[in-house]
Motif scaffolding. Structure first.
Motif, PDB file in Angstrom:
ATOM      1  N   ALA A 166      22.498  25.537 141.251  1.00  0.00           N
ATOM      2  CA  ALA A 166      21.712  25.869 140.060  1.00  0.00           C
ATOM      3  C   ALA A 166      22.570  25.671 138.814  1.00  0.00           C
ATOM      4  O   ALA A 166      23.636  26.269 138.681  1.00  0.00           O
ATOM      5  N   ASP A 167      22.115  24.798 137.933  1.00  0.00           N
ATOM      6  CA  ASP A 167      22.830  24.542 136.678  1.00  0.00           C
ATOM      7  C   ASP A 167      21.781  24.237 135.606  1.00  0.00           C
ATOM      8  O   ASP A 167      21.000  23.295 135.748  1.00  0.00           O
ATOM      9  N   ASP A 168      21.769  25.018 134.560  1.00  0.00           N
ATOM     10  CA  ASP A 168      20.775  24.858 133.498  1.00  0.00           C
ATOM     11  C   ASP A 168      20.871  23.496 132.821  1.00  0.00           C
ATOM     12  O   ASP A 168      19.862  22.928 132.417  1.00  0.00           O
ATOM     13  N   ARG A 169      22.080  22.952 132.706  1.00  0.00           N
ATOM     14  CA  ARG A 169      22.250  21.645 132.061  1.00  0.00           C
ATOM     15  C   ARG A 169      21.583  20.544 132.883  1.00  0.00           C
ATOM     16  O   ARG A 169      20.974  19.632 132.332  1.00  0.00           O
ATOM     17  N   LEU A 170      21.704  20.642 134.203  1.00  0.00           N
ATOM     18  CA  LEU A 170      21.070  19.643 135.066  1.00  0.00           C
ATOM     19  C   LEU A 170      19.552  19.816 135.080  1.00  0.00           C
ATOM     20  O   LEU A 170      18.803  18.849 135.044  1.00  0.00           O
ATOM     21  N   ALA A 171      19.106  21.065 135.148  1.00  0.00           N
ATOM     22  CA  ALA A 171      17.671  21.345 135.170  1.00  0.00           C
ATOM     23  C   ALA A 171      16.998  20.865 133.888  1.00  0.00           C
ATOM     24  O   ALA A 171      15.851  20.420 133.923  1.00  0.00           O
ATOM     25  N   ALA A 172      17.711  20.918 132.774  1.00  0.00           N
ATOM     26  CA  ALA A 172      17.138  20.495 131.496  1.00  0.00           C
ATOM     27  C   ALA A 172      16.774  19.010 131.489  1.00  0.00           C
ATOM     28  O   ALA A 172      15.865  18.601 130.777  1.00  0.00           O
ATOM     29  N   VAL A 173      17.469  18.213 132.295  1.00  0.00           N
ATOM     30  CA  VAL A 173      17.172  16.776 132.352  1.00  0.00           C
ATOM     31  C   VAL A 173      16.475  16.396 133.653  1.00  0.00           C
ATOM     32  O   VAL A 173      16.360  15.230 133.993  1.00  0.00           O
ATOM     33  N   ARG A 178      18.099  17.828 140.294  1.00  0.00           N
ATOM     34  CA  ARG A 178      18.380  18.867 141.297  1.00  0.00           C
ATOM     35  C   ARG A 178      19.548  18.395 142.152  1.00  0.00           C
ATOM     36  O   ARG A 178      19.590  17.233 142.550  1.00  0.00           O
ATOM     37  N   VAL A 179      20.486  19.297 142.440  1.00  0.00           N
ATOM     38  CA  VAL A 179      21.625  18.968 143.286  1.00  0.00           C
ATOM     39  C   VAL A 179      21.533  19.839 144.536  1.00  0.00           C
ATOM     40  O   VAL A 179      21.531  21.068 144.456  1.00  0.00           O
ATOM     41  N   LEU A 180      21.427  19.182 145.694  1.00  0.00           N
ATOM     42  CA  LEU A 180      21.362  19.880 146.972  1.00  0.00           C
ATOM     43  C   LEU A 180      22.642  19.605 147.748  1.00  0.00           C
ATOM     44  O   LEU A 180      23.056  18.452 147.877  1.00  0.00           O
ATOM     45  N   LEU A 181      23.256  20.666 148.258  1.00  0.00           N
ATOM     46  CA  LEU A 181      24.504  20.546 148.997  1.00  0.00           C
ATOM     47  C   LEU A 181      24.257  20.758 150.484  1.00  0.00           C
ATOM     48  O   LEU A 181      23.741  21.798 150.882  1.00  0.00           O
ATOM     49  N   ASN A 182      24.614  19.776 151.287  1.00  0.00           N
ATOM     50  CA  ASN A 182      24.532  19.912 152.737  1.00  0.00           C
ATOM     51  C   ASN A 182      25.819  20.591 153.190  1.00  0.00           C
ATOM     52  O   ASN A 182      26.891  19.997 153.142  1.00  0.00           O
ATOM     53  N   ARG A 183      25.718  21.839 153.642  1.00  0.00           N
ATOM     54  CA  ARG A 183      26.889  22.650 153.950  1.00  0.00           C
ATOM     55  C   ARG A 183      27.350  22.452 155.397  1.00  0.00           C
ATOM     56  O   ARG A 183      27.201  23.311 156.254  1.00  0.00           O
ATOM     57  N   GLY A 184      27.925  21.295 155.675  1.00  0.00           N
ATOM     58  CA  GLY A 184      28.452  20.993 156.994  1.00  0.00           C
ATOM     59  C   GLY A 184      29.580  21.915 157.395  1.00  0.00           C
ATOM     60  O   GLY A 184      29.840  22.121 158.578  1.00  0.00           O
ATOM     61  N   ASP A 185      30.258  22.499 156.403  1.00  0.00           N
ATOM     62  CA  ASP A 185      31.351  23.419 156.695  1.00  0.00           C
ATOM     63  C   ASP A 185      30.858  24.728 157.299  1.00  0.00           C
ATOM     64  O   ASP A 185      31.647  25.495 157.846  1.00  0.00           O
ATOM     65  N   LEU A 186      29.558  24.977 157.248  1.00  0.00           N
ATOM     66  CA  LEU A 186      29.009  26.228 157.781  1.00  0.00           C
ATOM     67  C   LEU A 186      28.361  26.061 159.154  1.00  0.00           C
ATOM     68  O   LEU A 186      27.755  26.991 159.664  1.00  0.00           O
ATOM     69  N   ILE A 187      28.500  24.873 159.766  1.00  0.00           N
ATOM     70  CA  ILE A 187      27.883  24.646 161.079  1.00  0.00           C
ATOM     71  C   ILE A 187      28.475  25.575 162.127  1.00  0.00           C
ATOM     72  O   ILE A 187      27.771  26.214 162.883  1.00  0.00           O
TER      73      ILE A 187
END
Length: 45
Positions: free
Chosen positions: A13-20, A23-32
Motif C-alpha cells: 500500500a502506497d498512496d503515491r502509487l495509488a494516485a497514478v 497496484r504492487v502485489l508481492l508474491n511472498r515465496g519466503d513464507l512458504i
C-alpha cells in the motif's frame, strides 16, 4: 514439513502509487516454509 501453498500474496500500500493507478502485489515465496525457501522449493519440485 509445514508448507503454505500457494505462497501468500501481499499488496504493497502506497498512496503515491495509488494516485497514478498502480497496484504492487508481492508474491511472498519466503513464507512458504521454514525448511526450504520458496524459490528453492520451486526449483526442486
Amino acid at each position: 514439513m509445514d508448507m503454505r501453498l500457494p505462497s501468500p500474496i501481499n499488496e504493497l500500500a502506497d498512496d503515491r502509487l495509488a494516485a497514478v493507478g498502480v497496484r504492487v502485489l508481492l508474491n511472498r515465496g519466503d513464507l512458504i516454509g521454514s525448511e526450504v525457501p520458496g524459490n528453492r522449493f520451486r526449483k526442486l519440485r
